[in-house]
Design a protein around this motif. Structure first.
Motif, PDB file in Angstrom:
ATOM      1  N   ARG A  32       1.321  -0.937  -0.035  1.00  0.00           N
ATOM      2  CA  ARG A  32       0.228  -0.206   0.574  1.00  0.00           C
ATOM      3  C   ARG A  32       0.759   1.259   0.122  1.00  0.00           C
ATOM      4  NH1 ARG A  32      -5.019   1.323   4.163  1.00  0.00           N
ATOM      5  NH2 ARG A  32      -5.560   3.657   2.897  1.00  0.00           N
ATOM      6  N   LEU A  33       0.947   2.595  -0.867  1.00  0.00           N
ATOM      7  CA  LEU A  33       1.124   3.442  -0.768  1.00  0.00           C
ATOM      8  C   LEU A  33       0.707   4.792  -0.742  1.00  0.00           C
ATOM      9  CD1 LEU A  33       3.362   2.755  -4.471  1.00  0.00           C
ATOM     10  CD2 LEU A  33       4.236   2.642  -1.539  1.00  0.00           C
ATOM     11  N   PRO A  34       1.071   5.171  -0.198  1.00  0.00           N
ATOM     12  CA  PRO A  34      -0.437   6.868   0.263  1.00  0.00           C
ATOM     13  C   PRO A  34      -0.310   7.555  -1.324  1.00  0.00           C
ATOM     14  CG  PRO A  34       2.091   6.285   1.950  1.00  0.00           C
ATOM     15  CD  PRO A  34       1.808   5.670   1.164  1.00  0.00           C
ATOM     16  N   ALA A  35      -1.407   8.181  -1.621  1.00  0.00           N
ATOM     17  CA  ALA A  35      -1.649   8.458  -2.847  1.00  0.00           C
ATOM     18  C   ALA A  35      -2.704   9.390  -3.210  1.00  0.00           C
ATOM     19  CB  ALA A  35      -1.733   7.609  -4.127  1.00  0.00           C
ATOM     20  N   ALA A  36      -2.823  10.529  -4.002  1.00  0.00           N
ATOM     21  CA  ALA A  36      -3.618  11.493  -3.791  1.00  0.00           C
ATOM     22  C   ALA A  36      -5.053  10.428  -4.925  1.00  0.00           C
ATOM     23  CB  ALA A  36      -3.578  13.044  -4.094  1.00  0.00           C
ATOM     24  N   VAL A  37      -5.640  10.338  -4.449  1.00  0.00           N
ATOM     25  CA  VAL A  37      -6.506   9.353  -5.863  1.00  0.00           C
ATOM     26  C   VAL A  37      -7.725   9.806  -5.856  1.00  0.00           C
ATOM     27  CG1 VAL A  37      -7.238   7.363  -6.686  1.00  0.00           C
ATOM     28  CG2 VAL A  37      -5.464   7.206  -5.531  1.00  0.00           C
ATOM     29  N   THR A  38      -7.984  10.947  -7.237  1.00  0.00           N
ATOM     30  CA  THR A  38      -9.722  11.179  -7.347  1.00  0.00           C
ATOM     31  C   THR A  38      -9.929  10.513  -8.719  1.00  0.00           C
ATOM     32  OG1 THR A  38      -8.293  12.852  -8.746  1.00  0.00           O
ATOM     33  CG2 THR A  38      -9.135  13.635  -6.470  1.00  0.00           C
ATOM     34  N   GLY A  39     -11.289  10.652  -8.815  1.00  0.00           N
ATOM     35  CA  GLY A  39     -12.632  10.026  -9.277  1.00  0.00           C
ATOM     36  C   GLY A  39     -12.844   8.326  -9.387  1.00  0.00           C
ATOM     37  N   GLU A  40     -12.522   7.682 -10.815  1.00  0.00           N
ATOM     38  CA  GLU A  40     -13.145   6.456 -10.125  1.00  0.00           C
ATOM     39  C   GLU A  40     -12.077   5.633  -9.782  1.00  0.00           C
ATOM     40  OE1 GLU A  40     -14.730   4.619 -14.331  1.00  0.00           O
ATOM     41  OE2 GLU A  40     -15.864   6.335 -14.669  1.00  0.00           O
ATOM     42  N   GLY A  41     -12.918   4.612  -9.041  1.00  0.00           N
ATOM     43  CA  GLY A  41     -11.975   3.124  -8.803  1.00  0.00           C
ATOM     44  C   GLY A  41     -11.493   2.516  -9.572  1.00  0.00           C
ATOM     45  N   LEU A  42     -10.386   1.809  -9.735  1.00  0.00           N
ATOM     46  CA  LEU A  42      -9.968   0.869 -10.549  1.00  0.00           C
ATOM     47  C   LEU A  42      -8.974  -0.367 -10.629  1.00  0.00           C
ATOM     48  CD1 LEU A  42      -9.396   1.234 -14.318  1.00  0.00           C
ATOM     49  CD2 LEU A  42      -8.246   2.832 -13.786  1.00  0.00           C
ATOM     50  N   ARG A  43      -8.934  -0.921 -10.838  1.00  0.00           N
ATOM     51  CA  ARG A  43      -7.810  -1.987 -11.169  1.00  0.00           C
ATOM     52  C   ARG A  43      -6.718  -2.247 -12.613  1.00  0.00           C
ATOM     53  NH1 ARG A  43      -8.876  -7.324 -10.917  1.00  0.00           N
ATOM     54  NH2 ARG A  43      -6.706  -7.878  -9.517  1.00  0.00           N
ATOM     55  N   ILE A  44      -5.744  -2.099 -12.758  1.00  0.00           N
ATOM     56  CA  ILE A  44      -5.027  -1.708 -14.125  1.00  0.00           C
ATOM     57  C   ILE A  44      -3.966  -2.648 -14.190  1.00  0.00           C
ATOM     58  CG2 ILE A  44      -3.444   0.166 -13.430  1.00  0.00           C
ATOM     59  CD1 ILE A  44      -4.551   0.765 -16.547  1.00  0.00           C
ATOM     60  N   ARG A  45      -3.735  -3.198 -14.793  1.00  0.00           N
ATOM     61  CA  ARG A  45      -2.208  -4.079 -14.522  1.00  0.00           C
ATOM     62  C   ARG A  45      -1.355  -3.844 -15.901  1.00  0.00           C
ATOM     63  NH1 ARG A  45      -2.688 -11.027 -16.071  1.00  0.00           N
ATOM     64  NH2 ARG A  45      -1.246 -11.524 -15.089  1.00  0.00           N
ATOM     65  N   PHE A  46      -0.021  -4.025 -15.604  1.00  0.00           N
ATOM     66  CA  PHE A  46       0.783  -3.748 -16.266  1.00  0.00           C
ATOM     67  C   PHE A  46       2.422  -4.819 -16.591  1.00  0.00           C
ATOM     68  CE2 PHE A  46      -0.814   0.040 -14.697  1.00  0.00           C
ATOM     69  CZ  PHE A  46      -0.739   0.803 -15.994  1.00  0.00           C
ATOM     70  N   GLU A  47       2.929  -4.347 -18.133  1.00  0.00           N
ATOM     71  CA  GLU A  47       3.741  -5.259 -18.051  1.00  0.00           C
ATOM     72  C   GLU A  47       5.596  -5.395 -16.883  1.00  0.00           C
ATOM     73  OE1 GLU A  47       4.993  -7.788 -19.005  1.00  0.00           O
ATOM     74  OE2 GLU A  47       3.926  -8.743 -20.913  1.00  0.00           O
ATOM     75  N   MET A  48       5.620  -5.362 -16.088  1.00  0.00           N
ATOM     76  CA  MET A  48       6.585  -4.409 -15.452  1.00  0.00           C
ATOM     77  C   MET A  48       7.538  -3.879 -15.953  1.00  0.00           C
ATOM     78  SD  MET A  48       8.285  -4.353 -11.782  1.00  0.00           S
ATOM     79  CE  MET A  48       7.430  -5.711 -11.097  1.00  0.00           C
ATOM     80  N   THR A  49       8.258  -4.367 -17.121  1.00  0.00           N
ATOM     81  CA  THR A  49       9.525  -3.779 -17.548  1.00  0.00           C
ATOM     82  C   THR A  49       8.915  -2.173 -18.367  1.00  0.00           C
ATOM     83  OG1 THR A  49       8.542  -4.507 -19.896  1.00  0.00           O
ATOM     84  CG2 THR A  49      10.587  -5.949 -18.406  1.00  0.00           C
TER      85      THR A  49
END
Length: 371
Positions: free
Chosen positions: A308-325
């Motif tokens: 978990r990281l502190p972050a200022a998030v606005t808008g819709e909740g979201l799960r999104i996946r990336f290639e690490m590289t």
């Protein structure tokens, strides 16, 4: 050795792919002595067991390996031989790169000694930093293909050469540097010390620019001039550097940027903390989970834990996946202590910017959860 296991030099030449004269040369050099020499006639015979060495010798010479190198490879174990081959290929590639650059400089000079058209005068350290940052989004050049972006991951694109270059657009106000492998896109805008005589656009060979970066960084000012087939980086007190311009058409990145929809989710997070979380993530395709409580870096099948990281998030909740590289490279090149993520859904390009400086922008494609 029984005579039945010996072959005449002609038969051995045919089976090994080496000519009879080549076999005599390699015998005299000690690389492939015959198994038997008739003391009366001097006639040479070779053993079946020598075929493997002969074929390997021929293949090494086909890639222009010198005799000393051939002897070293033939006398080495598998691991050492592989290392020697890699070193030889690296030398060939380096020589070819130098030859290409010098040939391009000669072509540019064939039209005369007149200076090229001024593109811009830029601060050397700033230009060097921008080139290094943006070039992280170039494709790795290969003889046949490079990565292409889709929502599910990279595929192959035969039109690869231009994707290893840096696209430069110069106007009377700014110089924009752009690179893409069609799976990510990075762009940075620089304000010149002096603008050019006209607008100019071209795609410059990425390897040439990388080779010039060290000199550019040590120069207070760099005068960038356009000439046929390339550009010159002219630096006071240092040797001018020529960089080739690639002839292929660059992808229409402006249409991509213009077509991006409005961000539905925005997150601002500490760059260092996000990078550390990615480094600690055990997999190669991390998931970012964004809610009004902050940001989590998770595994695809784990929605409850993660980092978990502190972050200022606005808008819709979201799960999104990336290639690490792709994600790590995009975040690591951002300027300043914080990064801003503009997200448009789980399968749309994500814009990654420095929270306090927007002149470096990177677009990164996510991947699907069933990738």
């Amino acid at each position: 050795m029984p005579n039945s296991e010996l072959m005449a030099i002609g038969a051995f030449a045919q089976r090994s792919g080496l000519t009879s004269s080549a076999l005599r040369f390699y015998a005299d050099s000690g690389l492939l002595p015959p198994a038997d020499v008739d003391p009366a006639t001097g006639y040479r015979s070779y053993g079946v067991h020598q075929l493997e060495r002969a074929v390997t010798l021929r293949r090494l010479r086909e890639i222009a390996m010198p005799l000393a190198g051939v002897a070293a490879v033939l006398g080495a174990g598998a691991e050492e031989a592989a290392r020697l081959l890699d070193e030889h290929v690296a030398r060939i590639e380096g020589d070819a790169a130098v030859a290409r650059q010098r040939a391009a400089a000669i072509k540019s000079a064939l039209g005369g000694d007149a200076p090229g058209s001024l593109i811009a005068v830029l601060k050397g350290p700033v230009l060097a930093e921008a080139v290094e940052q943006v070039l992280t989004a170039t494709a790795t050049p290969t003889p046949t293909a490079t990565a292409t972006a889709t929502a599910t991951g990279p595929t192959h694109d035969p039109a690869s050469a231009v994707l290893a270059g840096l696209h430069i657009e110069a106007s009377d106000e700014a110089v924009a540097l752009t690179a893409t492998d069609r799976y990510r896109l990075s762009t940075r805008t620089l304000v010149p010390v002096r603008t050019g005589e006209r607008t100019w656009a071209g795609t410059v060979d990425g390897a040439d620019l990388r080779n010039a970066v060290a000199d550019v960084r040590r120069s207070a000012l760099v005068r960038v001039e356009a000439v046929p087939h390339g550009i010159w980086l002219r630096m006071s007190g240092r040797e001018d550097r020529h960089c080739r311009v690639l002839p292929e058409e660059y992808p229409d990145h402006r249409s991509l940027l213009a077509s991006l929809g409005e961000a539905t989710t925005r997150a601002t997070v500490a760059k260092g903390a996000l990078l550390r979380a990615l480094e600690e993530h055990p997999g190669d395709r991390p998931v970012l989970r964004l809610t009004d409580r902050g940001l989590r870096v998770q595994a695809p099948d784990d929605e409850l834990s993660g980092i978990r990281l502190p972050a200022a998030v606005t808008g819709e909740g979201l799960r999104i996946r990336f290639e690490m590289t792709t994600l790590y490279a995009a975040v690591s090149t951002a300027i300043g202590p914080d990064v801003m993520l503009d997200l448009r859904g789980p399968l749309q390009p994500v814009t990654i910017r420095s929270a306090d400086r927007g002149d470096l922008t990177t677009l990164t494609m996510p991947v699907t959860f069933d990738h």
